[in-house]
Design a protein around this motif. Structure first.
Motif, mmCIF file in Angstrom:
data_model
loop_
_atom_site.group_PDB
_atom_site.id
_atom_site.type_symbol
_atom_site.label_atom_id
_atom_site.label_comp_id
_atom_site.label_asym_id
_atom_site.label_seq_id
_atom_site.Cartn_x
_atom_site.Cartn_y
_atom_site.Cartn_z
ATOM 1 N N LEU A 1 -17.728 0.061 -19.721
ATOM 2 C CA LEU A 1 -17.736 -1.391 -19.880
ATOM 3 C C LEU A 1 -17.847 -2.077 -18.518
ATOM 4 C CD1 LEU A 1 -15.104 -1.923 -22.708
ATOM 5 C CD2 LEU A 1 -17.528 -2.548 -22.768
ATOM 6 N N ALA A 2 -17.125 -1.533 -17.522
ATOM 7 C CA ALA A 2 -17.138 -2.149 -16.198
ATOM 8 C C ALA A 2 -18.522 -2.043 -15.560
ATOM 9 C CB ALA A 2 -16.099 -1.475 -15.305
ATOM 10 N N THR A 3 -19.129 -0.851 -15.649
ATOM 11 C CA THR A 3 -20.454 -0.703 -15.035
ATOM 12 C C THR A 3 -21.495 -1.529 -15.784
ATOM 13 O OG1 THR A 3 -20.686 1.341 -16.310
ATOM 14 C CG2 THR A 3 -20.111 1.573 -13.996
ATOM 15 N N GLU A 4 -21.351 -1.645 -17.096
ATOM 16 C CA GLU A 4 -22.269 -2.499 -17.867
ATOM 17 C C GLU A 4 -22.129 -3.948 -17.387
ATOM 18 O OE1 GLU A 4 -24.482 -1.774 -20.450
ATOM 19 O OE2 GLU A 4 -24.196 -3.180 -22.109
ATOM 20 N N ALA A 5 -20.890 -4.394 -17.225
ATOM 21 C CA ALA A 5 -20.653 -5.772 -16.791
ATOM 22 C C ALA A 5 -21.264 -6.010 -15.414
ATOM 23 C CB ALA A 5 -19.156 -6.068 -16.784
ATOM 24 N N ILE A 6 -21.032 -5.072 -14.483
ATOM 25 C CA ILE A 6 -21.574 -5.232 -13.129
ATOM 26 C C ILE A 6 -23.109 -5.275 -13.184
ATOM 27 C CG2 ILE A 6 -21.818 -4.101 -10.873
ATOM 28 C CD1 ILE A 6 -18.925 -2.960 -11.405
ATOM 29 N N SER A 7 -23.695 -4.365 -13.972
ATOM 30 C CA SER A 7 -25.158 -4.338 -14.081
ATOM 31 C C SER A 7 -25.682 -5.659 -14.611
ATOM 32 C CB SER A 7 -25.601 -3.222 -15.022
ATOM 33 O OG SER A 7 -25.033 -2.000 -14.646
ATOM 34 N N LEU A 8 -25.009 -6.189 -15.634
ATOM 35 C CA LEU A 8 -25.479 -7.435 -16.242
ATOM 36 C C LEU A 8 -25.394 -8.585 -15.255
ATOM 37 C CD1 LEU A 8 -23.877 -7.072 -19.786
ATOM 38 C CD2 LEU A 8 -26.307 -6.985 -19.225
ATOM 39 N N VAL A 9 -24.290 -8.611 -14.492
ATOM 40 C CA VAL A 9 -24.134 -9.684 -13.497
ATOM 41 C C VAL A 9 -25.244 -9.562 -12.451
ATOM 42 C CG1 VAL A 9 -22.683 -10.531 -11.619
ATOM 43 C CG2 VAL A 9 -21.673 -10.000 -13.849
ATOM 44 N N LEU A 10 -25.477 -8.332 -11.960
ATOM 45 C CA LEU A 10 -26.514 -8.124 -10.943
ATOM 46 C C LEU A 10 -27.887 -8.508 -11.475
ATOM 47 C CD1 LEU A 10 -25.473 -4.734 -9.292
ATOM 48 C CD2 LEU A 10 -25.273 -7.052 -8.358
ATOM 49 N N GLY B 1 -28.434 -10.700 -13.699
ATOM 50 C CA GLY B 1 -28.449 -12.099 -14.107
ATOM 51 C C GLY B 1 -28.642 -12.280 -15.602
ATOM 52 N N ARG B 2 -28.104 -11.358 -16.363
ATOM 53 C CA ARG B 2 -28.231 -11.467 -17.815
ATOM 54 C C ARG B 2 -26.938 -11.995 -18.423
ATOM 55 N NH1 ARG B 2 -31.797 -6.600 -20.240
ATOM 56 N NH2 ARG B 2 -33.375 -6.574 -18.624
ATOM 57 N N PRO B 3 -27.031 -12.532 -19.648
ATOM 58 C CA PRO B 3 -25.813 -13.030 -20.290
ATOM 59 C C PRO B 3 -24.792 -11.896 -20.429
ATOM 60 C CG PRO B 3 -27.654 -12.972 -21.841
ATOM 61 C CD PRO B 3 -28.220 -12.747 -20.482
ATOM 62 N N LEU B 4 -23.578 -12.188 -19.998
ATOM 63 C CA LEU B 4 -22.572 -11.123 -19.886
ATOM 64 C C LEU B 4 -21.876 -10.831 -21.213
ATOM 65 C CD1 LEU B 4 -21.021 -9.275 -17.908
ATOM 66 C CD2 LEU B 4 -19.378 -11.127 -17.638
ATOM 67 N N TRP B 5 -21.274 -11.862 -21.781
ATOM 68 C CA TRP B 5 -20.344 -11.645 -22.883
ATOM 69 C C TRP B 5 -21.042 -11.088 -24.118
ATOM 70 C CZ3 TRP B 5 -15.660 -10.508 -23.079
ATOM 71 C CH2 TRP B 5 -14.926 -10.597 -24.255
ATOM 72 N N ARG B 6 -22.188 -11.670 -24.463
ATOM 73 C CA ARG B 6 -22.915 -11.272 -25.667
ATOM 74 C C ARG B 6 -23.316 -9.794 -25.617
ATOM 75 N NH1 ARG B 6 -25.605 -13.617 -29.882
ATOM 76 N NH2 ARG B 6 -27.490 -12.496 -30.454
ATOM 77 N N THR B 7 -23.799 -9.359 -24.454
ATOM 78 C CA THR B 7 -24.239 -7.973 -24.340
ATOM 79 C C THR B 7 -23.052 -7.022 -24.267
ATOM 80 O OG1 THR B 7 -26.088 -8.851 -23.085
ATOM 81 C CG2 THR B 7 -25.830 -6.481 -23.080
ATOM 82 N N LEU B 8 -22.032 -7.465 -23.543
ATOM 83 C CA LEU B 8 -20.862 -6.595 -23.361
ATOM 84 C C LEU B 8 -20.168 -6.323 -24.697
ATOM 85 C CD1 LEU B 8 -19.747 -5.345 -20.816
ATOM 86 C CD2 LEU B 8 -18.075 -7.189 -20.674
ATOM 87 N N THR B 9 -20.238 -7.290 -25.597
ATOM 88 C CA THR B 9 -19.539 -7.117 -26.873
ATOM 89 C C THR B 9 -20.462 -6.593 -27.973
ATOM 90 O OG1 THR B 9 -19.976 -9.433 -27.343
ATOM 91 C CG2 THR B 9 -17.806 -8.895 -26.469
ATOM 92 N N ASP B 10 -21.697 -6.211 -27.610
ATOM 93 C CA ASP B 10 -22.589 -5.713 -28.665
ATOM 94 C C ASP B 10 -22.211 -4.299 -29.113
ATOM 95 O OD1 ASP B 10 -23.588 -3.994 -26.763
ATOM 96 O OD2 ASP B 10 -25.538 -4.960 -26.582
#
Lengths: 483, 368
Positions: free
Chosen positions: B58-67, B69-78
């Motif tokens: 989850l942490a690496t997914e979040a970091i990747s998404l931030v880097l 520039g993609r929407p964070l919450w929607r993807t992280l909770t998919d």
């Protein structure tokens, strides 16, 4: 009877219980009727009346132009109060030329209706086709193709089977179900007239199994006629698609870019069959149709026989208005219907349903990335690979999309319905089809320009040659030879 | 696409209730019985590793998404990162140190998934890429299977000792045990025929832990979290079929091929080749067949393609287990078949309605 399987298909929530038990009610005459000149596929009709003119019920008010076209008749007696541009029942909200009729309330029939044909089986087929054309009948399942043209298919093709489409596979819609339950005799008579005109020896009425009362009523109506068979079809969307219905009932798969008529099969909708019965037996033009008004947004869903030209507003008011705020108003079924721009647009000949759908019913949400689950591939009744097709379209590879079957797509919407990522696949396909059509138009324009330029160059050269010849008319005999 | 952007939306104006999120969490739910059983079986260290692996994913997914520039919450909770972490954790030795889980997550999410473009874009199964990378890089740690130490039993490590195992890398002596596949492989390399080592596996007194037949059936045996209980994995798989998340095509062909290959060669030479049933019920065959090979993103989309894919996975697994250096071949087999998925897809498209396989319009046939 033996049926043949069709590939794929879906089982959406049908919601038919909302209006299925509501008998057809006749709408009281609305205050105004709006009759667009084009309610069918083909050339728009040519208007014959002008502002201020009084018309009688059934009077011809716009005549057909060309072979593929349909005339329009006044649904009631009254005054033409305007001939003007009015928003059409189309998602674009674009306007089209429309006759606005104010009913006088007397509902008086015109005296010049065509004579009833007492024995349609004793007149030549052309007479029947002519009558159907004169009465403005178009495919009432929603395709609105002029029915007379389809009745003449018997001239160039050997037609052996007439399929009457009572599948009504779209969710919510119950107008065909009610017609079959309440007017089975008229449908069967219309079907027999059509089969006679086509030279078809066999008639099969296809009805999905979720309409047992319709099946029973049609079976009773057809008992006297051994050439009529009833096919109880499995409940599966898109069973009512012309090509899939033909496959399910006859086992014949219509080749790409061909008509079912090439296989000896013609398909007509049940409502069209009834309209043809009325046109032939009574000389009555197509001036009303049965519309299902349904959806959770409607207070009292109904099946209404309404004059063509009735505003959607009037229909909804007749159903007690809105029960809850609808997210969208749809013309037709939820799978293949189109959203209406507003409630002022009229019911036209192809309007099978008006649905007020709530956000919960539509269940729309933003798209997620495709996870390649393959659902769209497995449910596609046309054997497409929607996931790949959409990818090609996203990269503007229209040629590739055609190879993958873009033009074989019937836009039934099953892939969009099933997609867990809520990707609007049909939207992609419609975009691509539109882009192809635009390319095609552009190409034709280029070719036309080229032809014109070439013709112009040729003419200029010819003129120049003539001028040159004219400049030396005085030359001595034989001079031209020396020059 | 400017035209499409301004045009009104096309239908349909109805949709089924399925979503990506629901799909992912249904898979997680299906994995839960086997997971809970295994976490019980291997105690606190396995619980720590499990939590660390999923947390790191989850942490690496979040970091990747931030880097990116993609929407964070929607993807992280998919649910996709959780599922990847879950599956990865299920293939690790239960008492492996914490950094195995973290490193696995770094390989699985940023490298194997996000670098390809995120959910749906990766060619290879992220959890399997991570497992294979870890296996070839840290063969000793990645094959340190332990005997069952059920929670609350006498020899189950306490929380403190478990922290030392997972976070301090202090593996106690005398807890490791061979998996059946590994044992047979090692014995075969020493010249012991398969048939003999198979009967020996339950009795070998040099092993610290020797499961009996009953233990093999219930899953009370050494292995990864997803390896031990074939029955619970099968239950989860059947649930997924019932919910129509997966179809029979991949699991049946994977297990069927494995069984057929094993049986045929075992009949030919039982001293060299293990029997079919042994292949099917050992290693992570069930986990691989129902949960790994069926990964939507990296398997073919059509049913016919899935059958070819499943046969390929089964065949390669058997080949690798039998002839290659590793006792377990499922992860390698899945990755190899992932690489041919696009080709399988291309050649297994359904026939278009009204057209021949080659795309020509059908000839006109009329009714007899």
């Amino acid at each position: 009877m033996k049926l043949f399987p069709i590939r794929g298909g879906i089982h959406p929530d049908y919601h038919k219980e909302l209006s299925g038990e509501c008998a057809i009610e006749t709408l009281p005459l609305p205050a105004h009727l709006y009759l667009p000149v084009q309610q069918h596929i083909g050339a728009p009709a040519e208007i014959l009346v002008s502002e201020g003119e009084t018309v009688k019920k059934g009077q011809l008010i716009a005549r057909r132009q060309g072979q593929i076209s349909a005339p329009h008749h006044a649904p009631t007696s009254g005054t033409v109060i305007a001939v003007t541009e009015v928003p059409a029942p189309h998602p674009s909200g674009l306007s089209q030329l429309t006759i606005v009729l104010e009913p006088d309330g007397r509902d008086e029939w015109v005296t010049t209706l065509p004579e009833p044909i007492a024995d349609p089986f004793a007149v030549p087929a052309e007479v029947l086709a002519e009558r159907v054309a004169d009465c403005g009948i178009v495919g009432m399942g929603g395709a609105t193709f002029p029915s007379a043209v389809k009745l003449q298919l018997g001239i160039r093709h050997r037609i052996d089977t007439l399929l009457i489409n009572g599948a009504e596979c779209e969710p919510y819609l119950t107008c065909d179900d009610r017609l079959m339950r309440e007017h089975a005799d008229e449908i069967i008579d219309g079907a027999r007239i059509m089969a006679y005109a086509l030279g078809a020896g066999r008639i099969v009425v296809g009805i999905e199994e979720n309409k047992p009362q319709a099946i029973a009523a049609i079976t009773v109506a057809a008992t006297a006629f051994p050439q009529i068979e009833i096919a109880a079809l499995p409940v599966k969307y898109p069973m009512g698609s012309e090509r899939h219905l033909t496959l399910a009932i006859t086992g014949l798969e219509t080749p790409a870019r061909k008509l079912t008529a090439d296989l000896g099969v013609v398909v007509h909708n049940v409502a069209t069959a009834r309209a043809i019965h009325q046109a032939v037996r009574f000389g009555r033009p197509l001036i009303t149709r049965v519309v299902t008004v349904s959806g959770e947004g409607i207070r009292t869903p109904k099946n209404i026989e309404a004059p063509i030209g009735t505003q959607v507003n009037d229909l909804i008011a007749f159903c007690g208005g809105f029960a809850q705020r609808p997210e969208r108003i749809i013309q037709g079924g939820p799978m293949m219907g189109t959203p209406l721009p507003n409630l002022d647009v009229p019911v036209v000949k192809g309007t099978s349903g008006i649905l007020a759908l709530t956000a919960a019913e539509i269940n729309d949400r933003p798209s997620d990335p495709c996870i390649r689950c393959g659902s769209c591939v497995n449910i596609c009744a046309c054997g497409l690979t929607p996931v790949e097709l959409a990818a090609r379209i996203r990269h503007d590879d229209l040629e590739g999309a055609i190879t993958l079957g873009l033009l074989d797509c019937v836009s039934c919407g099953s892939c969009s319905w099933v997609c867990p990522s809520h990707i609007p696949l049909v939207h992609y396909f419609n975009y691509a089809k539109g882009a192809l059509a635009a390319q095609d138009r552009e190409q034709r324009k280029l070719e036309r320009t080229k032809t014109l330029v070439e013709a112009n160059t040729a003419r200029q050269e010819r003129l120049a040659a003539q001028r040159a010849a004219a400049r030396k008319p005085k030359a001595a005999p034989g001079g031209e030879v020396s020059a | 696409m400017s035209q499409a952007a301004t045009a009104t939306i096309s239908g349909p104006f109805a949709h089924n209730t399925n979503t990506v999120q629901r799909t992912m969490f249904t898979v997680v739910l299906a994995l839960s019985p086997a997971t809970l059983f295994n976490l019980y079986l291997f105690g606190w260290p396995s619980i720590f590793l499990f939590a660390v692996t999923i947390g790191a994913c989850l942490a690496t997914e979040a970091i990747s998404l931030v880097l990116a520039g993609r929407p964070l919450w929607r993807t992280l909770t998919d649910g996709s990162a959780i599922l990847t972490g879950w599956l990865l954790a299920m293939t690790l030795p239960p008492w492996a140190p914490w950094w195995i889980g973290v490193l696995g997550a770094v390989i699985a999410i940023p490298l194997a998934k996000q670098a390809f473009g995120g959910l749906g874009q990766n060619l290879f199964n992220p959890a399997m890429v991570a497992r294979v990378a870890l296996l070839v890089s840290f063969p000793v740690v990645m094959t340190a299977w332990i005997a069952p130490h059920p929670l609350f039993s006498d020899h189950s490590p306490g929380v403190q000792q478990s922290i030392a195992i997972t976070f301090g890398g202090e593996m106690p002596d005398g807890v490791t045990a061979a998996t059946a596949l590994g044992y047979v492989k090692t014995e075969l390399s020493r010249g012991v025929p398969v048939a003999e080592s198979l009967t020996e596996y339950g009795r070998d007194t040099t092993l610290t832990y020797t499961p009996d037949l009953m233990d093999l059936a219930t899953g009370y045996k050494p292995g990864s979290l997803g390896e031990t209980s074939a029955v619970l994995i099968l239950l989860g798989g059947l649930y997924l079929m019932r919910r129509r998340i997966i179809t029979w095509h991949i699991p049946v062909t994977v297990l069927g091929t494995l069984f057929v290959m094993g049986t045929i060669f075992n009949l030919v030479d039982s001293s060299r080749f293990a029997p079919g049933l042994f292949h099917v019920f050992s290693g992570a065959a069930f986990l691989g067949a129902f949960f790994i090979a069926t990964d939507y993103v990296t398997s073919p989309v059509s049913e016919k393609g899935q059958i070819i894919f499943g046969i390929g996975v089964g065949l390669l697994t058997w080949v690798i287990r039998t002839f290659a250096g590793y006792p377990e071949g499922m992860a390698f087999a899945v990755l190899l078949m992932n690489s041919v998925t696009p080709i399988i897809d291309q050649y297994t498209r359904p026939r278009l309605f009204g057209r021949t396989r080659k795309g020509e319009p059908l000839p006109i046939k009329v009714q007899p």
